[in-house]
Design a protein around this motif. Structure first.
Motif, PDB file in Angstrom:
ATOM      1  N   LYS A   4      28.170  48.505  41.519  1.00  0.00           N
ATOM      2  CA  LYS A   4      28.947  48.622  42.587  1.00  0.00           C
ATOM      3  C   LYS A   4      29.747  47.368  43.097  1.00  0.00           C
ATOM      4  O   LYS A   4      30.912  47.521  43.422  1.00  0.00           O
ATOM      5  N   THR A   5      28.984  46.198  43.232  1.00  0.00           N
ATOM      6  CA  THR A   5      29.889  45.007  43.601  1.00  0.00           C
ATOM      7  C   THR A   5      30.835  44.589  42.646  1.00  0.00           C
ATOM      8  O   THR A   5      31.849  44.054  42.891  1.00  0.00           O
ATOM      9  N   THR A   6      30.329  44.711  41.394  1.00  0.00           N
ATOM     10  CA  THR A   6      31.443  44.477  40.448  1.00  0.00           C
ATOM     11  C   THR A   6      32.748  45.209  40.582  1.00  0.00           C
ATOM     12  O   THR A   6      33.852  44.687  40.416  1.00  0.00           O
ATOM     13  N   GLY A   7      32.353  46.803  40.840  1.00  0.00           N
ATOM     14  CA  GLY A   7      33.825  47.470  40.918  1.00  0.00           C
ATOM     15  C   GLY A   7      34.583  46.931  42.115  1.00  0.00           C
ATOM     16  O   GLY A   7      35.911  47.091  41.983  1.00  0.00           O
ATOM     17  N   ILE A   8      33.983  46.626  43.031  1.00  0.00           N
ATOM     18  CA  ILE A   8      34.508  46.141  44.313  1.00  0.00           C
ATOM     19  C   ILE A   8      35.340  44.833  44.060  1.00  0.00           C
ATOM     20  O   ILE A   8      36.561  44.676  44.734  1.00  0.00           O
ATOM     21  N   VAL A   9      34.769  43.864  43.546  1.00  0.00           N
ATOM     22  CA  VAL A   9      35.387  42.552  43.449  1.00  0.00           C
ATOM     23  C   VAL A   9      36.383  42.713  42.445  1.00  0.00           C
ATOM     24  O   VAL A   9      37.240  42.197  42.739  1.00  0.00           O
ATOM     25  N   ALA A  10      36.462  43.550  41.514  1.00  0.00           N
ATOM     26  CA  ALA A  10      37.359  43.814  40.490  1.00  0.00           C
ATOM     27  C   ALA A  10      38.887  44.311  41.134  1.00  0.00           C
ATOM     28  O   ALA A  10      39.831  43.704  40.623  1.00  0.00           O
ATOM     29  N   TYR A  11      38.834  44.768  42.333  1.00  0.00           N
ATOM     30  CA  TYR A  11      40.086  45.183  42.759  1.00  0.00           C
ATOM     31  C   TYR A  11      40.723  44.219  43.822  1.00  0.00           C
ATOM     32  O   TYR A  11      42.004  44.351  44.268  1.00  0.00           O
ATOM     33  N   ILE A  12      40.022  43.180  44.149  1.00  0.00           N
ATOM     34  CA  ILE A  12      40.326  42.320  45.327  1.00  0.00           C
ATOM     35  C   ILE A  12      41.652  41.464  44.654  1.00  0.00           C
ATOM     36  O   ILE A  12      42.631  41.478  45.653  1.00  0.00           O
ATOM     37  N   THR A  13      41.486  40.529  43.684  1.00  0.00           N
ATOM     38  CA  THR A  13      42.612  39.908  43.045  1.00  0.00           C
ATOM     39  C   THR A  13      42.247  39.674  41.582  1.00  0.00           C
ATOM     40  O   THR A  13      41.491  39.942  41.052  1.00  0.00           O
ATOM     41  N   TRP A  14      43.257  39.039  41.218  1.00  0.00           N
ATOM     42  CA  TRP A  14      43.344  38.778  39.603  1.00  0.00           C
ATOM     43  C   TRP A  14      41.946  37.914  39.399  1.00  0.00           C
ATOM     44  O   TRP A  14      41.058  38.181  38.417  1.00  0.00           O
ATOM     45  N   ILE A  15      41.884  36.885  40.249  1.00  0.00           N
ATOM     46  CA  ILE A  15      40.546  36.313  40.085  1.00  0.00           C
ATOM     47  C   ILE A  15      39.241  37.005  40.159  1.00  0.00           C
ATOM     48  O   ILE A  15      38.185  36.842  39.671  1.00  0.00           O
ATOM     49  N   GLY A  16      39.164  37.938  41.306  1.00  0.00           N
ATOM     50  CA  GLY A  16      38.156  38.784  41.395  1.00  0.00           C
ATOM     51  C   GLY A  16      37.938  39.785  40.072  1.00  0.00           C
ATOM     52  O   GLY A  16      36.880  39.940  39.793  1.00  0.00           O
ATOM     53  N   ASP A  25      28.391  43.569  35.982  1.00  0.00           N
ATOM     54  CA  ASP A  25      27.687  44.416  35.301  1.00  0.00           C
ATOM     55  C   ASP A  25      28.776  45.303  34.553  1.00  0.00           C
ATOM     56  O   ASP A  25      29.475  46.181  35.044  1.00  0.00           O
ATOM     57  N   ARG A  26      29.226  44.651  33.238  1.00  0.00           N
ATOM     58  CA  ARG A  26      30.377  45.280  32.575  1.00  0.00           C
ATOM     59  C   ARG A  26      30.155  46.834  32.193  1.00  0.00           C
ATOM     60  O   ARG A  26      30.977  47.450  32.281  1.00  0.00           O
ATOM     61  N   GLU A  27      29.086  47.083  31.778  1.00  0.00           N
ATOM     62  CA  GLU A  27      28.646  48.427  31.387  1.00  0.00           C
ATOM     63  C   GLU A  27      28.684  49.334  32.495  1.00  0.00           C
ATOM     64  O   GLU A  27      29.088  50.628  32.491  1.00  0.00           O
ATOM     65  N   GLY A  28      28.203  49.102  33.600  1.00  0.00           N
ATOM     66  CA  GLY A  28      27.901  49.937  34.883  1.00  0.00           C
ATOM     67  C   GLY A  28      28.999  50.057  35.544  1.00  0.00           C
ATOM     68  O   GLY A  28      29.480  51.112  36.079  1.00  0.00           O
ATOM     69  N   ALA A  29      30.215  49.272  35.539  1.00  0.00           N
ATOM     70  CA  ALA A  29      31.212  49.138  36.347  1.00  0.00           C
ATOM     71  C   ALA A  29      32.701  49.130  35.309  1.00  0.00           C
ATOM     72  O   ALA A  29      33.703  48.806  35.712  1.00  0.00           O
ATOM     73  N   LYS A  30      32.431  49.760  34.109  1.00  0.00           N
ATOM     74  CA  LYS A  30      33.379  49.816  33.072  1.00  0.00           C
ATOM     75  C   LYS A  30      34.744  50.431  33.679  1.00  0.00           C
ATOM     76  O   LYS A  30      35.854  50.228  33.392  1.00  0.00           O
ATOM     77  N   PHE A  31      34.431  51.525  34.145  1.00  0.00           N
ATOM     78  CA  PHE A  31      35.553  52.569  34.802  1.00  0.00           C
ATOM     79  C   PHE A  31      36.249  51.755  35.834  1.00  0.00           C
ATOM     80  O   PHE A  31      37.497  51.754  35.664  1.00  0.00           O
ATOM     81  N   SER A  69      37.192  54.069  46.292  1.00  0.00           N
ATOM     82  CA  SER A  69      36.411  54.832  45.465  1.00  0.00           C
ATOM     83  C   SER A  69      35.127  54.008  45.037  1.00  0.00           C
ATOM     84  O   SER A  69      33.964  54.305  45.032  1.00  0.00           O
ATOM     85  N   ALA A  70      35.385  52.497  44.754  1.00  0.00           N
ATOM     86  CA  ALA A  70      34.325  51.562  44.281  1.00  0.00           C
ATOM     87  C   ALA A  70      33.274  51.369  45.499  1.00  0.00           C
ATOM     88  O   ALA A  70      32.134  51.407  45.175  1.00  0.00           O
ATOM     89  N   VAL A  71      33.836  51.161  46.680  1.00  0.00           N
ATOM     90  CA  VAL A  71      32.943  51.122  47.818  1.00  0.00           C
ATOM     91  C   VAL A  71      31.984  52.258  48.131  1.00  0.00           C
ATOM     92  O   VAL A  71      30.906  52.155  48.357  1.00  0.00           O
ATOM     93  N   ASN A  72      32.562  53.534  47.773  1.00  0.00           N
ATOM     94  CA  ASN A  72      31.749  54.851  48.054  1.00  0.00           C
ATOM     95  C   ASN A  72      31.082  55.093  46.754  1.00  0.00           C
ATOM     96  O   ASN A  72      30.145  56.117  46.685  1.00  0.00           O
ATOM     97  N   GLY A  73      31.096  54.399  45.684  1.00  0.00           N
ATOM     98  CA  GLY A  73      30.294  54.463  44.424  1.00  0.00           C
ATOM     99  C   GLY A  73      30.927  55.790  43.487  1.00  0.00           C
ATOM    100  O   GLY A  73      29.894  56.284  42.785  1.00  0.00           O
ATOM    101  N   GLU A  74      32.065  56.229  43.757  1.00  0.00           N
ATOM    102  CA  GLU A  74      32.477  57.175  42.926  1.00  0.00           C
ATOM    103  C   GLU A  74      33.442  56.646  41.802  1.00  0.00           C
ATOM    104  O   GLU A  74      33.817  55.590  41.728  1.00  0.00           O
TER     105      GLU A  74
END
Length: 88
Positions: A4-16, A25-31, A69-74
């Motif tokens: 969940k944290t990985t998904g959230i951070v991915a949307y913040i910036t390029w650096i995120g 967690d690449r496998e859990g947040a691959k989507f 969507s990432a914050v809600n875990g969807e």
């Protein structure tokens, strides 16, 4: 980081996105990693004057939708860009 944290951070910036890809967690947040990558790459087209600015606004809205969507875990795909798969 958990999925969940990985998904959230991915949307913040390029650096995120880079931090999420390297440390998260690449496998859990691959989507969400895939969607964030597609949105940020599509956002590069926003540097084109006039039409690109509208595209940039669309990409920003998609990033916000993905973030929520990432914050809600969807795993809800964003419009137009959500169907593109870059990460296998």
């Amino acid at each position: 980081m958990d999925a969940k944290t990985t998904g959230i951070v991915a949307y913040i910036t390029w650096i995120g996105l880079v931090i999420a890809f390297v440390l998260g967690d690449r496998e859990g947040a691959k989507f969400h990693l895939n969607q964030a990558l597609v949105i940020w790459l599509a956002g590069l087209l926003s540097f084109i004057p006039c039409i690109g600015w509208l595209w940039g606004i669309f990409c920003f809205i998609c990033a916000v939708m993905g973030f929520i969507s990432a914050v809600n875990g969807e795993e809800k795909a964003v419009p137009l860009l959500g169907q593109i798969r870059l990460l296998k």
